[in-house]
Design a protein around this motif. Structure first.
Motif, short mmCIF file in Angstrom:
data_model
loop_
_atom_site.label_atom_id
_atom_site.label_comp_id
_atom_site.label_asym_id
_atom_site.label_seq_id
_atom_site.Cartn_x
_atom_site.Cartn_y
_atom_site.Cartn_z
N PRO A 140 0.78 -1.53 -0.03
CA PRO A 140 0.23 -0.03 -0.03
C PRO A 140 0.92 1.24 -0.17
O PRO A 140 0.51 2.42 -0.45
N VAL A 141 2.05 1.28 0.67
CA VAL A 141 2.85 2.51 0.64
C VAL A 141 3.29 2.85 -1.10
O VAL A 141 3.46 4.04 -1.14
N LEU A 142 3.88 1.79 -1.53
CA LEU A 142 4.28 2.02 -3.03
C LEU A 142 2.97 2.23 -4.12
O LEU A 142 3.21 2.44 -5.19
N GLY A 143 1.68 1.93 -3.59
CA GLY A 143 0.50 1.67 -4.41
C GLY A 143 0.77 0.43 -5.67
O GLY A 143 0.29 0.81 -6.63
N LYS A 144 1.44 -0.65 -5.01
CA LYS A 144 2.00 -1.58 -6.10
C LYS A 144 1.06 -3.11 -5.79
O LYS A 144 0.72 -3.17 -4.63
N ILE A 145 0.64 -3.36 -6.97
CA ILE A 145 0.03 -4.88 -6.75
C ILE A 145 1.29 -5.90 -7.02
O ILE A 145 2.03 -5.79 -8.16
N PRO B 87 4.95 -7.55 -10.43
CA PRO B 87 4.65 -6.11 -10.17
C PRO B 87 4.04 -5.05 -10.89
O PRO B 87 4.74 -4.83 -11.99
N TYR B 88 2.83 -4.44 -10.44
CA TYR B 88 2.04 -3.55 -11.35
C TYR B 88 1.97 -2.33 -10.42
O TYR B 88 1.10 -2.41 -9.29
N PHE B 89 2.40 -1.02 -10.57
CA PHE B 89 2.31 0.23 -9.79
C PHE B 89 0.65 0.70 -10.34
O PHE B 89 0.97 1.57 -11.14
N PHE B 90 -0.17 0.11 -9.71
CA PHE B 90 -1.57 0.35 -9.84
C PHE B 90 -1.68 1.93 -9.92
O PHE B 90 -2.41 2.81 -10.62
N VAL B 91 -1.38 2.56 -8.85
CA VAL B 91 -1.67 4.07 -8.49
C VAL B 91 -1.12 4.98 -9.34
O VAL B 91 -1.56 5.79 -9.80
N TYR C 115 -5.73 5.24 -2.77
CA TYR C 115 -4.90 4.15 -1.94
C TYR C 115 -5.44 2.68 -2.18
O TYR C 115 -6.64 2.72 -2.47
N ILE C 116 -4.52 1.81 -2.11
CA ILE C 116 -5.10 0.17 -2.50
C ILE C 116 -4.57 -0.43 -1.43
O ILE C 116 -3.54 -0.24 -0.55
N GLU C 117 -5.37 -1.68 -1.16
CA GLU C 117 -5.09 -2.52 0.03
C GLU C 117 -5.69 -3.75 -0.38
O GLU C 117 -6.67 -3.88 -1.20
N ASN C 118 -5.03 -4.89 0.10
CA ASN C 118 -5.72 -6.33 0.25
C ASN C 118 -7.08 -6.47 0.54
O ASN C 118 -7.52 -5.75 1.57
N LEU D 181 -5.83 -9.54 9.79
CA LEU D 181 -5.64 -9.44 11.11
C LEU D 181 -5.69 -7.90 11.82
O LEU D 181 -4.93 -6.93 11.27
N ILE D 182 -6.17 -7.92 12.99
CA ILE D 182 -6.35 -6.72 13.83
C ILE D 182 -5.43 -7.23 15.28
O ILE D 182 -6.06 -8.02 15.85
N LEU D 183 -4.52 -6.62 15.34
CA LEU D 183 -3.61 -6.92 16.84
C LEU D 183 -3.58 -5.72 17.60
O LEU D 183 -2.60 -4.72 17.07
N ASN D 184 -3.92 -5.74 18.56
CA ASN D 184 -3.92 -4.84 19.76
C ASN D 184 -4.25 -3.49 18.99
O ASN D 184 -3.62 -2.49 19.25
N GLY D 185 -5.41 -3.44 18.13
CA GLY D 185 -6.05 -2.33 17.68
C GLY D 185 -5.36 -1.85 16.53
O GLY D 185 -6.00 -0.84 15.70
N GLN D 186 -4.58 -2.61 15.80
CA GLN D 186 -3.70 -2.09 14.78
C GLN D 186 -3.79 -3.03 13.41
O GLN D 186 -3.59 -4.22 13.73
N ILE D 187 -4.29 -2.58 12.25
CA ILE D 187 -4.35 -3.60 11.22
C ILE D 187 -2.86 -4.11 10.92
O ILE D 187 -1.78 -3.30 10.89
N PHE D 188 -2.53 -5.30 11.01
CA PHE D 188 -1.36 -5.88 10.87
C PHE D 188 -1.05 -6.56 9.47
O PHE D 188 -1.88 -7.23 8.81
N ARG D 189 0.01 -5.82 8.81
CA ARG D 189 0.51 -6.25 7.40
C ARG D 189 1.56 -7.27 7.35
O ARG D 189 1.82 -7.78 6.32
N GLY D 190 2.18 -7.33 8.34
CA GLY D 190 3.50 -8.02 8.29
C GLY D 190 4.66 -7.60 7.34
O GLY D 190 4.52 -6.54 6.87
#
Length: 383
Positions: free
Chosen positions: A156-161, A172-176, A188-191, A237-246
């Motif tokens: 999501p930071v790079l706007g990349k699939i 890799p595809y820079f969608f944004v 913005y994009i996200e899974n 996953l939401i862990l400790n109130g935060q969206i977890f991306r790993g």
């Protein structure tokens, strides 16, 4: 009002976030919860009211010692709106939310795979985006940004699939970047499964702490009209109130521990019987439930949300999951885990994508990161 990320500016962000999360909060409560002087709160709230971002609502009752009635505050819901879009190879869903998360517009469109193969994600996005733009224009709404949920490995930071089997994207595809000349608002994009986490967070007033969202959808296994459909399993996953991306933002990808090279899907058990009409458990239910139970017990999660499949299957699967959670829990006291159906059904991904953008608008920047910015800077520079 341009954010320079001084301490005073950070306090404005903190106040704005708190008011957004707690509709109907008083100045006194804001001062108490943020540890700030009442005079500081009064000054910043006055600035936010003048900007049109915050408004006063009904008065409360005075305290036991009398005095003034507290005046409650909320974010002005129609200050602006955000759009959300879900894209996959067989449909798109789009919606518009105000700042309270109220759905002002929604639209779903099915299409044949050949249409997707012609348009690809970019063309599908353009169709959905134009619908959102036209609706905003007709209703006199100010569109501030768009979130897009995709069944893919997303940076999501790079706007990349990074890659997507369902969308037939292998490189890799820079969608944004590819859409920067089409949109005149931030994108913005996200899974898709993580978008569902954002969806449930907004509906629950951002109070979810440790949660697993399991997105289950039947999708084509190949980019052919006659291809067989298989059950696709994605997790957020939401862990400790935060969206977890790993690491590398690819957390949540699932494949069974029993998988081998002879298996076409993500589970070793057949998908054909997971929708069995007799309501009985089957091998696919059991296999998936054991994996979910393992995660719940290891991470000590307090809730699991199931979305994407029919209600009867979700109910059967929920029962199996809860049974396996307690069967695999090594202590006598049973686990208190809430197994729920997704709150918004088929709209979960699109609504979550829009929710993600709302979170960005009301995020709190890092004081040390002078170059960082968020959508609040866009908001305050519009007036």
């Amino acid at each position: 009002m341009k954010a320079n990320h001084s301490l005073a500016d950070i306090n404005i962000y903190r106040i704005l976030r708190l008011v957004w999360e707690n509709k109907g909060i008083s100045r006194i409560e804001i001062a108490s919860r943020l540890g700030l002087d009442k005079s500081t709160i009064t000054k910043h709230i006055s600035a936010l009211k003048a900007q049109g971002l915050v408004r006063e609502i009904a008065q409360g009752t005075p305290g036991p010692l009398g005095g003034r009635k507290p005046i409650f505050l909320e974010i002005t819901p129609d200050y602006g709106v955000v759009g959300g879009i879900e894209i996959n190879s067989e449909r798109f869903i789009c919606c518009i939310l105000d700042f309270h998360g109220t759905i002002l517009f929604q639209h779903q469109e099915q299409f044949r795979l050949e249409i997707y193969n012609q348009l690809k994600p970019k063309g599908i996005f353009v169709r959905a985006y134009r619908l959102i733009q036209e609706k905003c224009d007709s209703l006199g709404l100010r569109l501030l940004g768009i979130g897009v949920g995709l069944p893919a490995l997303i940076n999501p930071v790079l706007g990349k699939i990074i890659q997507s089997v369902p969308l037939c994207i292998e490189e890799p595809y820079f969608f944004v970047d590819d859409l920067k000349d089409i949109t005149d608002v931030p994108l913005y994009i996200e899974n898709d499964a993580r978008c569902c986490c954002y969806s449930e967070r907004l509906i629950s007033d951002v109070s979810l702490k440790n949660v697993l969202f399991v997105l289950l959808e039947y999708r084509l296994t190949e980019a052919r009209e006659d291809a067989k459909k298989n059950l696709s399993i994605g997790m957020g996953l939401i862990l400790n109130g935060q969206i977890f991306r790993g690491n590398e933002s690819v957390a949540g990808e699932f494949r069974s521990l029993f998988w081998d090279s002879a298996v076409r899907g993500q589970l070793k058990a057949s998908y054909d019987i997971i929708n069995s009409s007799d309501g009985t458990e089957n091998a696919a239910d059991m296999e998936l439930s054991k994996h979910i139970a393992f995660l719940v017990n290891i991470l000590n999660l307090n809730a699991v949300y199931l979305g994407g499949i029919d209600q009867k299957t979700e109910q059967r699967l929920a029962s199996c999951i809860l049974e396996q959670i307690n069967f695999l829990w090594p202590y006598e006291r049973k686990k208190d885990v809430d197994i729920q159906t997704a709150s918004l059904g088929s709209l979960s991904v699109a609504y979550g994508a829009a929710s993600m953008y709302l979170e960005k608008i009301f995020s709190i920047p890092n004081l040390s990161d002078i170059k960082s910015s968020n959508s609040f800077e866009i908001l305050t520079n519009l007036k």
